[in-house]
Scaffold this motif. Structure first.
Motif, PDB file in Angstrom:
ATOM      1  N   GLU A  63       2.758  -0.797  -7.089  1.00  0.00           N
ATOM      2  CA  GLU A  63       1.342  -0.790  -6.628  1.00  0.00           C
ATOM      3  C   GLU A  63       2.104  -1.720  -5.350  1.00  0.00           C
ATOM      4  O   GLU A  63       0.808  -1.550  -4.268  1.00  0.00           O
ATOM      5  CB  GLU A  63       1.214  -2.396  -7.487  1.00  0.00           C
ATOM      6  N   LYS A  65       3.491   0.339  -3.408  1.00  0.00           N
ATOM      7  CA  LYS A  65       3.579   1.470  -2.767  1.00  0.00           C
ATOM      8  C   LYS A  65       1.935   2.237  -2.715  1.00  0.00           C
ATOM      9  O   LYS A  65       1.799   2.923  -1.789  1.00  0.00           O
ATOM     10  CB  LYS A  65       4.470   1.596  -2.931  1.00  0.00           C
ATOM     11  N   LYS A  66       1.407   2.155  -2.991  1.00  0.00           N
ATOM     12  CA  LYS A  66      -0.519   2.201  -3.044  1.00  0.00           C
ATOM     13  C   LYS A  66      -1.244   1.522  -2.077  1.00  0.00           C
ATOM     14  O   LYS A  66      -0.718   0.689  -1.253  1.00  0.00           O
ATOM     15  CB  LYS A  66      -1.337   2.064  -4.176  1.00  0.00           C
ATOM     16  N   THR A  67      -1.907   2.814  -1.374  1.00  0.00           N
ATOM     17  CA  THR A  67      -2.551   2.561  -0.271  1.00  0.00           C
ATOM     18  C   THR A  67      -3.842   1.759  -0.415  1.00  0.00           C
ATOM     19  O   THR A  67      -4.731   2.537  -1.036  1.00  0.00           O
ATOM     20  CB  THR A  67      -2.539   3.631   1.132  1.00  0.00           C
TER      21      THR A  67
END
Length: 378
Positions: A63, A65-67
């Motif tokens: 989570e 590393k999500k943009t």
């Protein structure tokens, strides 16, 4: 012209009266779901359970590393590094990571198969050659580490603006303090002004026939101009590593950090010259005991000769006021010593209570006059 448009927009459509706000404004589409929007209106017992910390950490890493369309708190705090710094140093092609790892593996295998090293390690008599370790560090990752330390201390920003360089040439600098004692200069170590009375010994590896320029400057000590520096030493056209054989453009001057100004950075910069440079425009008289004539800017100096020299080495130290600075101001600079003091606000005490409850016995010491006897500082 605007009035007919408004009246036309407010006409009834299908029996309904449209307001001015509805007709003239259009709501933008939402950017996306808000944080934790998937949990709104749900019972906590119905959510997914993580039976171990390992599964939770794995999901949390995914989570993170999500943009997202919103800015996180860490993004608000971090500085904008969109400006890419210009590398003005000596170009260098670093060896591949595979080759370095292969060489390290071969060295480890050779050490493991060496019976003498194993015996010395077992008997606790193994001695690590620190000179070889330092030479290996300077040859591999040392320049990158020095650049990081200099970035931390703001050396490149204050001297070269938006430029930076990797110090490929290692400087060995030491001050002779007498009685066979020396004070080495590294990368931010503290040195007293009394130890910098005489010019230091500067050593570096250089090929025969090359020319160099050595600069010692103080970006924190100018008494009138914030953006200016004081040049303490400038030697140009150094043949090889013979510093004493170069052209002394500005003779050495000891450090003099004013009292109350804290630590000052004194930075050594070594430039590699492409050819012989005429420094007659930069020449100062010998001796030069004028602070006006020692006013200096490294950025302007480099821009003037950037086609003929390249930054190659870096070392710096910090120093603050001691008793020797007074002698420098009085005898060398022939001026009154400036002293900077901080005006601390008076200590605030709440109004005195006639019958203090739960206060220590020294409660009344806060409100005594200066002439009365006190029993300690409270």
């Amino acid at each position: 012209m605007a009035a007919p448009l408004v009246r036309a927009a407010m006409r009834p459509v299908c029996g309904r009266q449209l307001s001015t706000a509805v007709s003239l404004c259009r709501r933008a589409a939402p950017l996306g779901p808000l944080p934790n929007d998937q949990f709104q209106g749900k019972d906590l017992d119905s959510l997914k359970k993580y039976r171990s910390f390992k599964k939770y950490y794995k999901q949390a890493d995914v989570e993170s590393k999500k943009t997202f369309w919103w800015r996180t708190y860490r993004q608000f705090l971090q500085k904008d590094d969109s400006i890419e710094k210009v590398d003005i140093g000596i170009p260098y092609l670093s060896p591949s990571t595979t080759e370095r790892q292969k060489a390290r593996t071969q060295m480890m295998k050779a050490n493991h198969s060496n019976a003498e090293l194993e015996r010395a390690s077992r008997h606790r008599t193994l001695q690590v050659p620190l000179d070889e370790v330092r030479a290996e560090w300077e040859r591999t990752c040392g320049p990158i580490h020095i650049q990081g330390v200099a970035e931390h201390y703001g050396v490149y920003t204050d001297l070269f603006g938006e430029a930076t360089f990797v110090p490929r040439v290692s400087l060995r600098i030491q001050y002779n303090t007498g009685e066979d004692m020396v004070m080495p200069i590294y990368y931010g170590n503290v040195v007293t002004p009394s130890e910098t009375t005489l010019a230091p010994d500067v050593m570096f590896e250089a090929e025969e026939g090359t020319l160099w320029t050595l600069l010692l400057t103080n970006p924190d000590g100018h008494l009138r101009e914030t953006d200016s520096e004081y040049v303490h030493w400038l030697v140009g056209n150094i043949p090889g590593n013979q510093v004493l054989s170069g052209d002394e453009v500005c003779h050495y001057f000891p450090t003099f950090p004013a009292k109350g100004t804290g630590y000052h950075r004194h930075i050594f910069i070594l430039f590699k010259q492409e050819e012989h440079i005429d420094f007659r425009e930069e020449l100062r008289p010998n001796p030069c005991h004028s602070l006006k004539m020692r006013t200096f800017k490294t950025f302007d100096f480099y821009r003037k000769y950037e086609d003929k020299m390249t930054p190659a080495g870096l070392a710096f130290f910090q120093c603050k006021w001691d008793d020797s600075v007074t002698n420098v101001f009085h005898h060398l600079l022939n001026m009154k010593e400036p002293i900077f003091e901080h005006q601390f606000p008076p200590v605030y005490h709440p109004p005195q209570v006639k019958f203090p409850h739960g206060q220590p016995l020294r409660y009344l010491d806060r409100y005594r006059d200066s002439n009365e006897l006190t029993y300690g500082i409270y």
